[in-house]
Design a protein around this motif. Sequence first.
Motif, PDB file in Angstrom:
ATOM      1  N   GLY A 131      35.069  25.129   6.308  1.00 16.30           N
ATOM      2  CA  GLY A 131      35.110  24.754   7.722  1.00 16.30           C
ATOM      3  C   GLY A 131      34.394  23.452   7.973  1.00 16.30           C
ATOM      4  N   GLY A 132      34.182  23.175   9.243  1.00 18.07           N
ATOM      5  CA  GLY A 132      33.491  21.946   9.640  1.00 18.07           C
ATOM      6  C   GLY A 132      32.086  22.262  10.122  1.00 18.07           C
ATOM      7  N   ASP A 133      31.443  21.264  10.727  1.00 19.93           N
ATOM      8  CA  ASP A 133      30.035  21.475  11.086  1.00 19.93           C
ATOM      9  C   ASP A 133      29.847  22.566  12.141  1.00 19.93           C
ATOM     10  OD1 ASP A 133      31.209  19.797  12.860  1.00 19.93           O
ATOM     11  OD2 ASP A 133      29.697  18.211  12.745  1.00 19.93           O
ATOM     12  N   GLY A 134      30.824  22.745  13.023  1.00 10.83           N
ATOM     13  CA  GLY A 134      30.734  23.822  14.010  1.00 10.83           C
ATOM     14  C   GLY A 134      30.670  25.173  13.320  1.00 10.83           C
ATOM     15  N   SER A 135      31.546  25.358  12.363  1.00 15.44           N
ATOM     16  CA  SER A 135      31.582  26.627  11.619  1.00 15.44           C
ATOM     17  C   SER A 135      30.264  26.854  10.884  1.00 15.44           C
ATOM     18  CB  SER A 135      32.707  26.603  10.592  1.00 15.44           C
ATOM     19  OG  SER A 135      33.930  26.366  11.236  1.00 15.44           O
ATOM     20  N   PHE A 136      29.693  25.781  10.356  1.00 13.02           N
ATOM     21  CA  PHE A 136      28.438  25.927   9.610  1.00 13.02           C
ATOM     22  C   PHE A 136      27.288  26.283  10.535  1.00 13.02           C
ATOM     23  CE2 PHE A 136      30.255  22.636   6.414  1.00 13.02           C
ATOM     24  CZ  PHE A 136      31.082  23.617   5.885  1.00 13.02           C
ATOM     25  N   ARG A 137      27.327  25.741  11.743  1.00 12.03           N
ATOM     26  CA  ARG A 137      26.269  26.071  12.707  1.00 12.03           C
ATOM     27  C   ARG A 137      26.289  27.573  13.018  1.00 12.03           C
ATOM     28  NH1 ARG A 137      27.859  21.888  16.199  1.00 12.03           N
ATOM     29  NH2 ARG A 137      27.244  20.190  14.837  1.00 12.03           N
ATOM     30  N   GLY A 138      27.495  28.093  13.203  1.00 12.11           N
ATOM     31  CA  GLY A 138      27.651  29.527  13.466  1.00 12.11           C
ATOM     32  C   GLY A 138      27.162  30.344  12.281  1.00 12.11           C
ATOM     33  N   LEU A 139      27.464  29.844  11.106  1.00 12.24           N
ATOM     34  CA  LEU A 139      27.095  30.536   9.874  1.00 12.24           C
ATOM     35  C   LEU A 139      25.583  30.600   9.704  1.00 12.24           C
ATOM     36  CD1 LEU A 139      28.544  31.686   7.421  1.00 12.24           C
ATOM     37  CD2 LEU A 139      28.647  29.399   6.454  1.00 12.24           C
ATOM     38  N   ASP A 140      24.929  29.539  10.082  1.00 15.03           N
ATOM     39  CA  ASP A 140      23.475  29.471   9.971  1.00 15.03           C
ATOM     40  C   ASP A 140      22.824  30.541  10.849  1.00 15.03           C
ATOM     41  OD1 ASP A 140      21.223  28.262   8.881  1.00 15.03           O
ATOM     42  OD2 ASP A 140      20.899  27.034  10.669  1.00 15.03           O
ATOM     43  N   ILE A 141      23.339  30.636  12.080  1.00 17.31           N
ATOM     44  CA  ILE A 141      22.794  31.641  13.001  1.00 17.31           C
ATOM     45  C   ILE A 141      23.053  33.037  12.421  1.00 17.31           C
ATOM     46  CG2 ILE A 141      23.052  32.638  15.316  1.00 17.31           C
ATOM     47  CD1 ILE A 141      23.877  29.742  16.206  1.00 17.31           C
ATOM     48  N   PHE A 142      24.255  33.225  11.907  1.00 14.87           N
ATOM     49  CA  PHE A 142      24.640  34.520  11.335  1.00 14.87           C
ATOM     50  C   PHE A 142      23.727  34.885  10.161  1.00 14.87           C
ATOM     51  CE2 PHE A 142      27.810  37.067   8.737  1.00 14.87           C
ATOM     52  CZ  PHE A 142      27.756  38.178   9.566  1.00 14.87           C
TER      53      PHE A 142
ATOM     54  N   ALA B  31      40.741  30.226  12.450  1.00 11.43           N
ATOM     55  CA  ALA B  31      40.655  30.449  13.895  1.00 11.43           C
ATOM     56  C   ALA B  31      39.367  29.866  14.431  1.00 11.43           C
ATOM     57  CB  ALA B  31      40.687  31.950  14.187  1.00 11.43           C
ATOM     58  N   ARG B  32      39.365  29.664  15.739  1.00  9.33           N
ATOM     59  CA  ARG B  32      38.102  29.415  16.424  1.00  9.33           C
ATOM     60  C   ARG B  32      37.780  30.727  17.127  1.00  9.33           C
ATOM     61  NH1 ARG B  32      40.455  24.164  16.610  1.00  9.33           N
ATOM     62  NH2 ARG B  32      39.144  22.890  15.266  1.00  9.33           N
ATOM     63  N   SER B  33      36.519  31.079  17.158  1.00  5.05           N
ATOM     64  CA  SER B  33      36.164  32.385  17.708  1.00  5.05           C
ATOM     65  C   SER B  33      35.072  32.241  18.752  1.00  5.05           C
ATOM     66  CB  SER B  33      35.677  33.304  16.572  1.00  5.05           C
ATOM     67  OG  SER B  33      35.118  34.481  17.111  1.00  5.05           O
ATOM     68  N   LYS B  34      35.454  32.476  20.003  1.00  6.91           N
ATOM     69  CA  LYS B  34      34.444  32.437  21.079  1.00  6.91           C
ATOM     70  C   LYS B  34      33.488  33.607  20.922  1.00  6.91           C
ATOM     71  CE  LYS B  34      36.494  29.831  24.826  1.00  6.91           C
ATOM     72  NZ  LYS B  34      37.832  29.935  25.415  1.00  6.91           N
TER      73      LYS B  34
HETATM   74  P1  ADP Z   1      34.690  23.093  12.960  1.00 11.66           P
HETATM   75  O1  ADP Z   1      34.083  24.062  12.005  1.00 11.66           O
HETATM   76  O2  ADP Z   1      35.995  22.564  12.474  1.00 11.66           O
HETATM   77  O3  ADP Z   1      33.693  22.029  13.386  1.00 11.66           O
HETATM   78  P2  ADP Z   1      34.427  24.387  15.577  1.00 11.66           P
HETATM   79  O4  ADP Z   1      33.358  23.455  16.046  1.00 11.66           O
HETATM   80  O5  ADP Z   1      35.538  24.681  16.506  1.00 11.66           O
HETATM   81  O6  ADP Z   1      35.130  23.916  14.234  1.00 11.66           O
HETATM   82  O7  ADP Z   1      33.704  25.767  15.173  1.00 11.66           O
HETATM   83  C1  ADP Z   1      34.438  26.803  14.597  1.00 11.66           C
HETATM   84  C2  ADP Z   1      33.876  28.129  14.991  1.00 11.66           C
HETATM   85  O8  ADP Z   1      32.520  28.251  14.512  1.00 11.66           O
HETATM   86  C3  ADP Z   1      33.776  28.400  16.477  1.00 11.66           C
HETATM   87  O9  ADP Z   1      34.995  28.819  17.034  1.00 11.66           O
HETATM   88  C4  ADP Z   1      32.751  29.529  16.510  1.00 11.66           C
HETATM   89  O10 ADP Z   1      33.327  30.770  16.185  1.00 11.66           O
HETATM   90  C5  ADP Z   1      31.808  29.142  15.383  1.00 11.66           C
HETATM   91  N1  ADP Z   1      30.621  28.484  15.924  1.00 11.66           N
HETATM   92  C6  ADP Z   1      30.441  27.169  16.202  1.00 11.66           C
HETATM   93  N2  ADP Z   1      29.224  26.942  16.737  1.00 11.66           N
HETATM   94  C7  ADP Z   1      28.607  28.152  16.810  1.00 11.66           C
HETATM   95  C8  ADP Z   1      27.329  28.612  17.289  1.00 11.66           C
HETATM   96  N3  ADP Z   1      26.426  27.766  17.785  1.00 11.66           N
HETATM   97  N4  ADP Z   1      27.065  29.945  17.218  1.00 11.66           N
HETATM   98  C9  ADP Z   1      27.966  30.799  16.699  1.00 11.66           C
HETATM   99  N5  ADP Z   1      29.187  30.430  16.257  1.00 11.66           N
HETATM  100  C10 ADP Z   1      29.503  29.142  16.304  1.00 11.66           C
END
Ligand code: ADP
Length: 317
Positions: free
Chosen positions: A101-112, A71-74
């Motif tokens: 996941g991809g780089d977006g997911s990793f960015r979220g993970l880093d903050i977490f 999923a993507r999670s806002k």
């Molecule tokens: P991908 O991992 O394929 O690049 P996305 O860029 O859609 O996919 O990111 C997936 C999910 O990672 C987002 O829906 C969100 O939950 C989380 N995420 C991405 N960027 C951030 C961020 N800056 N802070 C917190 N969570 C983030």
Amino acid sequence: MSNIAILCSGGDVSGMNPALKQFVEYSLQKNLKPYFVYDGYEGLIDNNIKAASYCDVSGIITRGGTKIGSARSKRFMEKKYRQIAKKNLDKLNINMLIVLGGDGSFRGLDIFYKESGIKFCGIPSTIDNDINGTDYCLGVDTALNIIKTSIDAIRDTASSFKRAFVIETMGRDCGYLALVTHLTSGSELCLIPEIAYDLREYEQKFKKEMNNGRRYFIAIISEGIKENSQEIATWFQEKIGIESRVSILGHIQRGGNPTVKDRLMAYKFVVNAIDGLLEDKHESVICYDRFGFNFKSIEEVTSKKKTLDKELLSYIK
Ligand code: ADP
């Protein structure tokens, strides 16, 4: 016994299921208790986290997609929801997390990680192969094989009818799928965002080839180029004088039975990720390059745009 969890985030890829199977088996082998988090970061927030066993992964190695959902999670973008996620992991004593996941997911993970201290390892998973620092992302080989099969089929009809087929591959602003497909499918034209092109340069060449008996053209274009597929098809009709059709392969590229390469890479990515966490590598992505597997920081993986392999680029005509 320590507890470890895995989740899939962002776009799914074929290879995630083999990774889940190895995750359960290798965790148990290492005396870790494995957990599945369902539906990506949404599952962390909603406490959709369940202990996993051999039974959960039986028979999934042949299937694309992911059994535990992605999923993507806002909500995960907001601190208050990440705090809930941390509480949910604490309740189950989970202090290690693997994210496919991809780089977006990793960015979220880093903050977490910075907020919660939950150790993690990212496994690069995207068919686009556009994550910096790794030469291979899980799912790429299956996607390439699906594209190959599709183009081989299109070629049959293209040759019967004297047509130009414009075939659009995924990849966002990365032309990797289109370029490798071009080199391995014998197409006449390949347009990718990384290489500047001028369609006028192909006009004389293609017309001459038709006069010499060419019956059809296959053009592979990456979704990130400036024109859309229909515009390229119109160019074939108007400038080359051949009837044309567009095929946008779309999500077919993300599915399908995982190839041997993706099953093996899933296996190796997971083993390396778990070994890394057990050796106290806290906040990294497991990457693969010509030197083998190595851990890279989130910063390295997410701060730079991936550039296409120079050798591959040199082959494009
Ligand atoms: P991908 O991992 O394929 O690049 P996305 O860029 O859609 O996919 O990111 C997936 C999910 O990672 C987002 O829906 C969100 O939950 C989380 N995420 C991405 N960027 C951030 C961020 N800056 N802070 C917190 N969570 C983030």
